[in-house]
Design a protein around this motif. Structure first.
Motif, PDB file in Angstrom:
ATOM      1  N   LEU A 260       0.688  -1.186   0.152  1.00 55.58           N
ATOM      2  CA  LEU A 260      -0.095  -0.032   0.020  1.00 55.58           C
ATOM      3  C   LEU A 260       0.548   1.145  -0.066  1.00 55.58           C
ATOM      4  O   LEU A 260       1.959   1.253   0.733  1.00 55.58           O
ATOM      5  N   ARG A 261       0.647   2.110  -0.971  1.00 58.75           N
ATOM      6  CA  ARG A 261       1.466   3.151  -0.877  1.00 58.75           C
ATOM      7  C   ARG A 261       0.379   4.412  -0.473  1.00 58.75           C
ATOM      8  O   ARG A 261      -0.597   4.724  -1.094  1.00 58.75           O
ATOM      9  N   LEU A 262       1.041   5.230   0.389  1.00 60.79           N
ATOM     10  CA  LEU A 262       0.187   6.416   1.006  1.00 60.79           C
ATOM     11  C   LEU A 262       1.154   7.580   0.181  1.00 60.79           C
ATOM     12  O   LEU A 262       2.244   7.791   0.569  1.00 60.79           O
ATOM     13  N   VAL A 263       0.435   8.611   0.024  1.00 61.78           N
ATOM     14  CA  VAL A 263       0.932   9.902  -0.482  1.00 61.78           C
ATOM     15  C   VAL A 263       0.183  10.953   0.462  1.00 61.78           C
ATOM     16  O   VAL A 263      -1.149  10.971   0.452  1.00 61.78           O
ATOM     17  N   VAL A 264       0.907  11.513   1.315  1.00 68.61           N
ATOM     18  CA  VAL A 264       0.211  12.784   2.042  1.00 68.61           C
ATOM     19  C   VAL A 264       1.183  13.988   2.050  1.00 68.61           C
ATOM     20  O   VAL A 264       2.194  13.929   2.172  1.00 68.61           O
ATOM     21  N   VAL A 265       0.318  14.986   1.807  1.00 72.46           N
ATOM     22  CA  VAL A 265       1.059  16.306   1.365  1.00 72.46           C
ATOM     23  C   VAL A 265       0.482  17.229   2.634  1.00 72.46           C
ATOM     24  O   VAL A 265      -0.732  17.428   2.694  1.00 72.46           O
ATOM     25  N   VAL A 266       1.276  17.750   3.348  1.00 74.40           N
ATOM     26  CA  VAL A 266       0.867  18.691   4.599  1.00 74.40           C
ATOM     27  C   VAL A 266       1.823  19.994   4.524  1.00 74.40           C
ATOM     28  O   VAL A 266       2.911  19.710   4.200  1.00 74.40           O
ATOM     29  N   GLU A 267       1.425  20.927   5.374  1.00 70.14           N
ATOM     30  CA  GLU A 267       2.346  21.960   5.636  1.00 70.14           C
ATOM     31  C   GLU A 267       3.668  21.542   6.224  1.00 70.14           C
ATOM     32  O   GLU A 267       3.393  20.720   7.136  1.00 70.14           O
ATOM     33  N   GLU A 268       4.650  22.110   6.239  1.00 72.18           N
ATOM     34  CA  GLU A 268       5.825  21.854   6.865  1.00 72.18           C
ATOM     35  C   GLU A 268       5.788  21.695   8.461  1.00 72.18           C
ATOM     36  O   GLU A 268       6.334  20.935   8.812  1.00 72.18           O
ATOM     37  N   THR A 269       4.811  22.438   8.957  1.00 74.06           N
ATOM     38  CA  THR A 269       4.693  22.432  10.507  1.00 74.06           C
ATOM     39  C   THR A 269       4.288  21.262  11.017  1.00 74.06           C
ATOM     40  O   THR A 269       4.046  21.084  12.138  1.00 74.06           O
ATOM     41  N   GLU A 270       3.531  20.596  10.022  1.00 76.89           N
ATOM     42  CA  GLU A 270       2.646  19.194  10.561  1.00 76.89           C
ATOM     43  C   GLU A 270       3.550  17.990  10.164  1.00 76.89           C
ATOM     44  O   GLU A 270       3.069  16.907  10.514  1.00 76.89           O
ATOM     45  N   VAL A 271       4.647  18.224   9.360  1.00 78.43           N
ATOM     46  CA  VAL A 271       5.330  17.097   8.928  1.00 78.43           C
ATOM     47  C   VAL A 271       5.682  16.123  10.173  1.00 78.43           C
ATOM     48  O   VAL A 271       5.432  14.843  10.193  1.00 78.43           O
ATOM     49  N   ASP A 272       6.261  16.351  11.226  1.00 81.09           N
ATOM     50  CA  ASP A 272       6.566  15.650  12.309  1.00 81.09           C
ATOM     51  C   ASP A 272       5.393  14.820  13.013  1.00 81.09           C
ATOM     52  O   ASP A 272       5.452  13.798  13.415  1.00 81.09           O
ATOM     53  N   LYS A 273       4.369  15.604  13.015  1.00 80.31           N
ATOM     54  CA  LYS A 273       3.003  15.010  13.617  1.00 80.31           C
ATOM     55  C   LYS A 273       2.395  13.936  12.954  1.00 80.31           C
ATOM     56  O   LYS A 273       2.233  12.891  13.229  1.00 80.31           O
ATOM     57  N   VAL A 274       2.622  14.211  11.323  1.00 78.34           N
ATOM     58  CA  VAL A 274       2.429  13.067  10.449  1.00 78.34           C
ATOM     59  C   VAL A 274       3.238  11.861  10.676  1.00 78.34           C
ATOM     60  O   VAL A 274       2.620  10.614  10.556  1.00 78.34           O
ATOM     61  N   ILE A 275       4.488  12.192  10.547  1.00 82.98           N
ATOM     62  CA  ILE A 275       5.335  10.739  10.857  1.00 82.98           C
ATOM     63  C   ILE A 275       4.998  10.098  11.919  1.00 82.98           C
ATOM     64  O   ILE A 275       4.901   9.011  11.955  1.00 82.98           O
ATOM     65  N   ASP A 276       5.114  10.923  13.101  1.00 82.35           N
ATOM     66  CA  ASP A 276       4.765  10.222  14.584  1.00 82.35           C
ATOM     67  C   ASP A 276       3.647   9.360  14.255  1.00 82.35           C
ATOM     68  O   ASP A 276       3.455   8.226  14.909  1.00 82.35           O
ATOM     69  N   THR A 277       2.539   9.804  13.859  1.00 78.57           N
ATOM     70  CA  THR A 277       1.038   9.158  13.565  1.00 78.57           C
ATOM     71  C   THR A 277       1.192   8.036  12.924  1.00 78.57           C
ATOM     72  O   THR A 277       0.672   6.697  12.926  1.00 78.57           O
ATOM     73  N   LEU A 278       1.722   8.083  11.784  1.00 75.99           N
ATOM     74  CA  LEU A 278       2.057   6.996  10.711  1.00 75.99           C
ATOM     75  C   LEU A 278       3.095   5.681  11.314  1.00 75.99           C
ATOM     76  O   LEU A 278       2.568   4.672  11.262  1.00 75.99           O
ATOM     77  N   ILE A 279       4.045   6.074  12.097  1.00 77.99           N
ATOM     78  CA  ILE A 279       4.713   5.384  12.817  1.00 77.99           C
ATOM     79  C   ILE A 279       4.029   4.401  13.703  1.00 77.99           C
ATOM     80  O   ILE A 279       4.080   3.168  13.918  1.00 77.99           O
ATOM     81  N   ALA A 280       3.078   5.219  14.486  1.00 77.94           N
ATOM     82  CA  ALA A 280       2.309   4.530  15.624  1.00 77.94           C
ATOM     83  C   ALA A 280       1.310   3.669  15.049  1.00 77.94           C
ATOM     84  O   ALA A 280       1.116   2.549  15.579  1.00 77.94           O
ATOM     85  N   ALA A 281       0.809   3.966  13.872  1.00 73.08           N
ATOM     86  CA  ALA A 281      -0.417   2.956  13.235  1.00 73.08           C
ATOM     87  C   ALA A 281       0.401   1.904  12.542  1.00 73.08           C
ATOM     88  O   ALA A 281      -0.552   0.966  12.605  1.00 73.08           O
ATOM     89  N   ALA A 282       1.547   2.013  12.152  1.00 71.32           N
ATOM     90  CA  ALA A 282       1.919   0.801  10.898  1.00 71.32           C
ATOM     91  C   ALA A 282       3.048   0.128  11.669  1.00 71.32           C
ATOM     92  O   ALA A 282       3.396  -0.966  11.191  1.00 71.32           O
TER      93      ALA A 282
END
Length: 88
Positions: free
Chosen positions: A35-57
């Protein structure tokens, strides 16, 4: 602003392929479903998205995947001509 997309893809990393038997014949399956996920967020949200993806996957097993962080130079919504954060 967030843009998300998911695609079913096939590939392999350290997992390599595996051998299957179909009607008595053995064959090697080199590409595995992914499964390939593409997520585009503003720079201020990058670390939060990474942490969320790691916690879920994260399972601790080979095949958990990778996260690539790249810059998006320009975004344009074709229908309206909006650019930047408004186009996301």
């Amino acid at each position: 602003m967030v843009f998300k997309s998911a695609s079913e893809v096939r590939g392999f990393g350290r997992q390599k392929g595996h051998t299957e038997t179909y009607r008595g014949a053995k064959y090697v399956v080199e590409f595995l479903p992914k499964l390939r996920l593409v997520v585009v967020v503003e720079e201020t949200e990058v670390d939060k998205v990474i942490d969320t993806l790691i916690a879920a996957a994260q399972t601790g097993q080979i095949g958990d995947g990778k996260i690539f962080v790249t810059s998006v130079e320009r975004v344009v919504r074709i229908r309206t001509g909006e650019e930047g954060a408004e186009a996301i």
